[in-house]
Design a protein around this motif. Structure first.
Motif, PDB file in Angstrom:
ATOM      1  N   GLU C   8       8.918   2.361  -9.467  1.00 29.05           N
ATOM      2  CA  GLU C   8       8.263   1.233 -10.109  1.00 29.05           C
ATOM      3  C   GLU C   8       7.867   0.179  -9.075  1.00 29.05           C
ATOM      4  O   GLU C   8       6.795  -0.417  -9.143  1.00 29.05           O
ATOM      5  CB  GLU C   8       9.210   0.630 -11.163  1.00 29.05           C
ATOM      6  CG  GLU C   8       8.483   0.011 -12.326  1.00 29.05           C
ATOM      7  CD  GLU C   8       7.349   0.902 -12.819  1.00 29.05           C
ATOM      8  OE1 GLU C   8       6.201   0.405 -12.795  1.00 29.05           O
ATOM      9  OE2 GLU C   8       7.563   2.081 -13.189  1.00 29.05           O
ATOM     10  N   ALA C   9       8.760  -0.005  -8.119  1.00 25.17           N
ATOM     11  CA  ALA C   9       8.491  -1.000  -7.078  1.00 25.17           C
ATOM     12  C   ALA C   9       7.269  -0.606  -6.265  1.00 25.17           C
ATOM     13  O   ALA C   9       6.416  -1.427  -5.937  1.00 25.17           O
ATOM     14  CB  ALA C   9       9.702  -1.146  -6.165  1.00 25.17           C
ATOM     15  N   LYS C  10       7.163   0.661  -5.967  1.00 24.53           N
ATOM     16  CA  LYS C  10       6.039   1.118  -5.161  1.00 24.53           C
ATOM     17  C   LYS C  10       4.731   1.030  -5.952  1.00 24.53           C
ATOM     18  O   LYS C  10       3.687   0.685  -5.412  1.00 24.53           O
ATOM     19  CB  LYS C  10       6.281   2.556  -4.694  1.00 24.53           C
ATOM     20  CG  LYS C  10       5.459   2.910  -3.478  1.00 24.53           C
ATOM     21  CD  LYS C  10       5.950   4.184  -2.823  1.00 24.53           C
ATOM     22  CE  LYS C  10       6.611   3.892  -1.499  1.00 24.53           C
ATOM     23  NZ  LYS C  10       7.112   5.120  -0.835  1.00 24.53           N
ATOM     24  N   ARG C  11       4.836   1.334  -7.203  1.00 20.79           N
ATOM     25  CA  ARG C  11       3.656   1.188  -8.062  1.00 20.79           C
ATOM     26  C   ARG C  11       3.154  -0.237  -8.021  1.00 20.79           C
ATOM     27  O   ARG C  11       1.956  -0.496  -7.903  1.00 20.79           O
ATOM     28  CB  ARG C  11       4.025   1.545  -9.513  1.00 20.79           C
ATOM     29  CG  ARG C  11       3.320   2.781 -10.046  1.00 20.79           C
ATOM     30  CD  ARG C  11       3.648   2.997 -11.512  1.00 20.79           C
ATOM     31  NE  ARG C  11       2.640   2.383 -12.374  1.00 20.79           N
ATOM     32  CZ  ARG C  11       1.588   3.023 -12.864  1.00 20.79           C
ATOM     33  NH1 ARG C  11       1.408   4.287 -12.596  1.00 20.79           N
ATOM     34  NH2 ARG C  11       0.719   2.405 -13.629  1.00 20.79           N
ATOM     35  N   ARG C  12       4.091  -1.166  -8.092  1.00 14.90           N
ATOM     36  CA  ARG C  12       3.715  -2.579  -8.054  1.00 14.90           C
ATOM     37  C   ARG C  12       3.102  -2.937  -6.717  1.00 14.90           C
ATOM     38  O   ARG C  12       2.141  -3.688  -6.629  1.00 14.90           O
ATOM     39  CB  ARG C  12       4.935  -3.459  -8.331  1.00 14.90           C
ATOM     40  CG  ARG C  12       4.893  -4.123  -9.707  1.00 14.90           C
ATOM     41  CD  ARG C  12       5.796  -5.335  -9.785  1.00 14.90           C
ATOM     42  NE  ARG C  12       7.088  -5.108  -9.179  1.00 14.90           N
ATOM     43  CZ  ARG C  12       8.096  -4.445  -9.765  1.00 14.90           C
ATOM     44  NH1 ARG C  12       7.945  -3.941 -10.973  1.00 14.90           N
ATOM     45  NH2 ARG C  12       9.243  -4.298  -9.140  1.00 14.90           N
ATOM     46  N   LYS C  13       3.688  -2.366  -5.694  1.00 15.93           N
ATOM     47  CA  LYS C  13       3.185  -2.657  -4.347  1.00 15.93           C
ATOM     48  C   LYS C  13       1.736  -2.189  -4.199  1.00 15.93           C
ATOM     49  O   LYS C  13       0.893  -2.885  -3.644  1.00 15.93           O
ATOM     50  CB  LYS C  13       4.073  -1.954  -3.310  1.00 15.93           C
ATOM     51  CG  LYS C  13       3.676  -2.255  -1.877  1.00 15.93           C
ATOM     52  CD  LYS C  13       4.895  -2.427  -0.987  1.00 15.93           C
ATOM     53  CE  LYS C  13       4.573  -3.262   0.228  1.00 15.93           C
ATOM     54  NZ  LYS C  13       5.747  -3.919   0.791  1.00 15.93           N
ATOM     55  N   ILE C  14       1.497  -1.001  -4.714  1.00 15.77           N
ATOM     56  CA  ILE C  14       0.121  -0.485  -4.690  1.00 15.77           C
ATOM     57  C   ILE C  14      -0.793  -1.391  -5.503  1.00 15.77           C
ATOM     58  O   ILE C  14      -1.891  -1.738  -5.088  1.00 15.77           O
ATOM     59  CB  ILE C  14       0.076   0.953  -5.256  1.00 15.77           C
ATOM     60  CG1 ILE C  14       0.815   1.909  -4.324  1.00 15.77           C
ATOM     61  CG2 ILE C  14      -1.364   1.413  -5.434  1.00 15.77           C
ATOM     62  CD1 ILE C  14       1.025   3.298  -4.887  1.00 15.77           C
ATOM     63  N   GLN C  15      -0.298  -1.786  -6.653  1.00 13.69           N
ATOM     64  CA  GLN C  15      -1.084  -2.636  -7.535  1.00 13.69           C
ATOM     65  C   GLN C  15      -1.457  -3.947  -6.850  1.00 13.69           C
ATOM     66  O   GLN C  15      -2.611  -4.403  -6.921  1.00 13.69           O
ATOM     67  CB  GLN C  15      -0.265  -2.924  -8.789  1.00 13.69           C
ATOM     68  CG  GLN C  15      -1.088  -3.320  -9.974  1.00 13.69           C
ATOM     69  CD  GLN C  15      -0.208  -3.649 -11.153  1.00 13.69           C
ATOM     70  OE1 GLN C  15       0.729  -4.426 -11.033  1.00 13.69           O
ATOM     71  NE2 GLN C  15      -0.509  -3.045 -12.293  1.00 13.69           N
ATOM     72  N   GLU C  16      -0.500  -4.509  -6.169  1.00 13.76           N
ATOM     73  CA  GLU C  16      -0.755  -5.773  -5.476  1.00 13.76           C
ATOM     74  C   GLU C  16      -1.800  -5.592  -4.381  1.00 13.76           C
ATOM     75  O   GLU C  16      -2.726  -6.393  -4.239  1.00 13.76           O
ATOM     76  CB  GLU C  16       0.532  -6.307  -4.838  1.00 13.76           C
ATOM     77  CG  GLU C  16       1.321  -7.221  -5.745  1.00 13.76           C
ATOM     78  CD  GLU C  16       2.724  -7.455  -5.191  1.00 13.76           C
ATOM     79  OE1 GLU C  16       2.842  -7.712  -3.968  1.00 13.76           O
ATOM     80  OE2 GLU C  16       3.692  -7.343  -5.973  1.00 13.76           O
ATOM     81  N   ALA C  17      -1.616  -4.550  -3.628  1.00 12.54           N
ATOM     82  CA  ALA C  17      -2.582  -4.271  -2.559  1.00 12.54           C
ATOM     83  C   ALA C  17      -3.966  -4.072  -3.159  1.00 12.54           C
ATOM     84  O   ALA C  17      -4.970  -4.600  -2.665  1.00 12.54           O
ATOM     85  CB  ALA C  17      -2.152  -3.030  -1.785  1.00 12.54           C
ATOM     86  N   ALA C  18      -4.008  -3.311  -4.238  1.00 16.04           N
ATOM     87  CA  ALA C  18      -5.279  -3.032  -4.894  1.00 16.04           C
ATOM     88  C   ALA C  18      -5.918  -4.314  -5.392  1.00 16.04           C
ATOM     89  O   ALA C  18      -7.130  -4.534  -5.223  1.00 16.04           O
ATOM     90  CB  ALA C  18      -5.069  -2.066  -6.051  1.00 16.04           C
ATOM     91  N   LEU C  19      -5.122  -5.168  -5.971  1.00 19.06           N
ATOM     92  CA  LEU C  19      -5.621  -6.449  -6.478  1.00 19.06           C
ATOM     93  C   LEU C  19      -6.343  -7.187  -5.367  1.00 19.06           C
ATOM     94  O   LEU C  19      -7.451  -7.705  -5.546  1.00 19.06           O
ATOM     95  CB  LEU C  19      -4.436  -7.281  -6.971  1.00 19.06           C
ATOM     96  CG  LEU C  19      -4.748  -8.690  -7.458  1.00 19.06           C
ATOM     97  CD1 LEU C  19      -5.569  -8.634  -8.728  1.00 19.06           C
ATOM     98  CD2 LEU C  19      -3.467  -9.478  -7.692  1.00 19.06           C
ATOM     99  N   HIS C  20      -5.704  -7.211  -4.235  1.00 20.76           N
ATOM    100  CA  HIS C  20      -6.248  -7.902  -3.087  1.00 20.76           C
ATOM    101  C   HIS C  20      -7.584  -7.304  -2.652  1.00 20.76           C
ATOM    102  O   HIS C  20      -8.577  -8.003  -2.464  1.00 20.76           O
ATOM    103  CB  HIS C  20      -5.231  -7.836  -1.944  1.00 20.76           C
ATOM    104  CG  HIS C  20      -5.518  -8.786  -0.839  1.00 20.76           C
ATOM    105  ND1 HIS C  20      -5.224  -8.532   0.482  1.00 20.76           N
ATOM    106  CD2 HIS C  20      -6.106  -9.997  -0.857  1.00 20.76           C
ATOM    107  CE1 HIS C  20      -5.604  -9.550   1.206  1.00 20.76           C
ATOM    108  NE2 HIS C  20      -6.136 -10.461   0.438  1.00 20.76           N
ATOM    109  N   VAL C  21      -7.573  -5.993  -2.520  1.00 18.32           N
ATOM    110  CA  VAL C  21      -8.781  -5.316  -2.040  1.00 18.32           C
ATOM    111  C   VAL C  21      -9.907  -5.394  -3.074  1.00 18.32           C
ATOM    112  O   VAL C  21     -11.052  -5.688  -2.742  1.00 18.32           O
ATOM    113  CB  VAL C  21      -8.477  -3.846  -1.689  1.00 18.32           C
ATOM    114  CG1 VAL C  21      -9.747  -3.126  -1.266  1.00 18.32           C
ATOM    115  CG2 VAL C  21      -7.432  -3.781  -0.587  1.00 18.32           C
ATOM    116  N   PHE C  22      -9.574  -5.147  -4.320  1.00 17.40           N
ATOM    117  CA  PHE C  22     -10.592  -5.229  -5.370  1.00 17.40           C
ATOM    118  C   PHE C  22     -11.215  -6.613  -5.412  1.00 17.40           C
ATOM    119  O   PHE C  22     -12.425  -6.766  -5.577  1.00 17.40           O
ATOM    120  CB  PHE C  22      -9.976  -4.915  -6.736  1.00 17.40           C
ATOM    121  CG  PHE C  22      -9.730  -3.465  -6.971  1.00 17.40           C
ATOM    122  CD1 PHE C  22     -10.667  -2.510  -6.575  1.00 17.40           C
ATOM    123  CD2 PHE C  22      -8.573  -3.028  -7.595  1.00 17.40           C
ATOM    124  CE1 PHE C  22     -10.448  -1.159  -6.796  1.00 17.40           C
ATOM    125  CE2 PHE C  22      -8.344  -1.672  -7.820  1.00 17.40           C
ATOM    126  CZ  PHE C  22      -9.279  -0.742  -7.425  1.00 17.40           C
TER     127      PHE C  22
END
Lengths: 197, 197, 197, 197
Positions: C8-22
């Motif tokens: 779950e933590a990694k999913r969130r980490k990806i999500q955060e990174a994605a948010l930034h890039v998007f």
DNA sequence: CATGAATGAGGTTTCATTCAT
DNA sequence: CATGAATGAAACCTCATTCAT
């Protein structure tokens, strides 16, 4: 862990395939897809190793020049007489070219001239001319060659002669003994500039 | 009747424009549109005079070779000594090249080798080699050159030398006295194959 | 058990990174490779947590909407007056948006309309509209707002106003006090629909 | 003589086709090939009129903005009361948008924000805000609106409101009477800022 | 599980050539 | 005849996704 590959080896593999295709088609007519097929890999993989077709070409050129340099270096240090050095230089150059399809030289030259992109190559050429000139100077110092020899012109002539014979070798591919003819040319030429005893 | 003259004139105009563009960009990078603009005519008009870009290129090459041929012919018949014939051949070749941008030679060579499309040019080259060989033969007959001279090789060497020096002239554009260097080269070379008296 | 938490933590980490890039590049220009790098993981690993780029995007959107929902919920239950509810709804929405780069809203909207892929988001919007409409209804019932109020239209207007101001905030980035302006807008608007006493 | 075509007309035709495709797919997903097909011309022809897909997009945006400007201009000069001016501004904006698929606005906004490429559009926006602000100023001067009105904020709010409603119109496409709702919003809003008599 | 090397579908753009006027 | 508008084949390159390690 991901696939483990020898990236350097694959780069070389692409380079080899490219060499082949470039030699046959020339830079403009060579298709990246064909290079890929020749290398036995996917089209996209090429771009993992080179940023563009141009970059592949540049790397091929560089490889080519290094080959010549190596061959010449290996021979030169074995002889002392300036005449021998010049002959070994010629033979070394030819030897260094041998592993390559002669046609690639056309694109090599075209690339050198047309695009100011290859200042590195220009450097190398200048260096060659300088080295050859030194051999002539040595010969003059040693009293082997005429005193009034224009060593700069001579260097240009030798380099030009080798290039020109390379060109002939391409056109006359089938019946052309490059090393033999170059040898004859060097003999005649060197005799022509020797000091009358 | 006047139309025919006109047609020929326009063909030449296109050829000149093409020569210019090919020299600067090379066959591959030269655009038909640019040739048309350079010639001051419409893009489509080009195709009234040439069937394709390739055909324009071929005609330029041919024009180039004819120029050399003319220059050589004009000089040769004035001298008798085989050595002079060889030197005049060299000078004539250079003279014939002079009106052309040296860069065009790159594509000229590339075209000769790569495409089997220009057998005509190959013919001409063979012819040149034959002619030059004859001069050497004459020299041998006349007792000027060594008896064991490989005249075929010598012809190749001379042609190669001229081509190679042309290449050097391109690369070294700014400070290169083509005629002067060629003269020096011929002198050395000819002296080298003279019969010891 | 710990593994699940990790996932779950990694999913969130990806999500955060994605948010930034998007936010910076937009959905189309955002590269999976960049998201991976931003998240400090391998490109392939992304696909252990999400089936596609689209899915990452959807999850970011959902996260975004949940943030707004939470902020609004936290404020609404503290007030009673429908006017206060509406103002708190506005402020809550803005507050919920604050942790996100405003640019992401562009793709958010684009995604909602264009692809029928995000029916879930459409649902949420409908829900919001419904909730806001209820506040207006309450206000009418309570005799605060005019009796003839088109509460459906009003809900749309409020949502639209907030979105539109968000857009202005993006364009006018530097000098734009979102909360302040939204407050002024709500005041004017609410006063305009109050029942004349 | 070559084919005679109304280049301007064809440019418009391409623009219209592009508008359609961009609206449905968005800049990133729109394919040049599809635009060409929609316009009933060949893919290559597009590039005779526009240098790139981006350039087509920019021209569509510009066309869009000019349409709004025209519609607004046509209405404004007919009224005097600042409230009427504001309402006519709103109606004019909506009217100017009507010929366009509302979805195009998404890419319009995205383009404005993301790429600094469209400073022209930013200019226009600034101009709009200024114009609207003037209407509010007039209203204050005339004693219609409250004296303490933050006219800058009001301008932003009006523009934001219109944009936001446009967005809602996109999402809620089927049952959304843009003009009607905008009218209601303007009424409420204007009443809310009127000076208490 | 994690990774990044490999891939190829797909998109944009170029340009020689055609052809209606 | 002359023209340039139209065309589409073809090529380069990108990048989401897969998969062997």
């Amino acid at each position: 862990m991901p696939k483990i590959v020898d990236k350097e080896a694959k780069r070389r593999k692409i380079q080899e395939a490219a060499l082949h295709v470039f030699a046959n088609k020339g830079l403009a007519e060579a298709k990246v897809a064909e290079i890929a097929k020749e290398a036995g890999i996917g089209k996209g993989t090429i771009y993992e190793y080179y940023r563009s077709k141009e970059e592949i070409f540049d790397s091929v050129i560089q490889f080519f020049m290094e080959s010549i340099e190596t061959s010449v270096a290996k021979r030169i240090f074995k002889v002392q007489d300036p005449r021998d050095k010049l002959k070994q230089f010629a033979l070394g150059t030819i030897e260094g070219c041998e592993p390559f399809p002669p046609e690639i030289m056309l694109d090599f030259w075209t690339s050198i001239y047309r695009s100011g992109k290859t200042p590195k190559v220009q450097e190398i050429l200048k260096h060659y001319r300088y080295v050859v000139q030194q051999y002539f100077e040595e010969g003059v110092q040693a009293g082997i060659f005429r005193e009034d020899l224009d060593t700069t012109a001579m260097a240009t002539i030798i380099i030009g002669l080798l290039d020109g014979l390379g060109l002939q070798a391409i056109v006359d591919k089938e019946n052309f003994a490059f090393a033999d003819i170059a040898d004859k040319a060097m003999d005649a030429f060197l005799r022509g500039i020797e000091k009358d005893q």
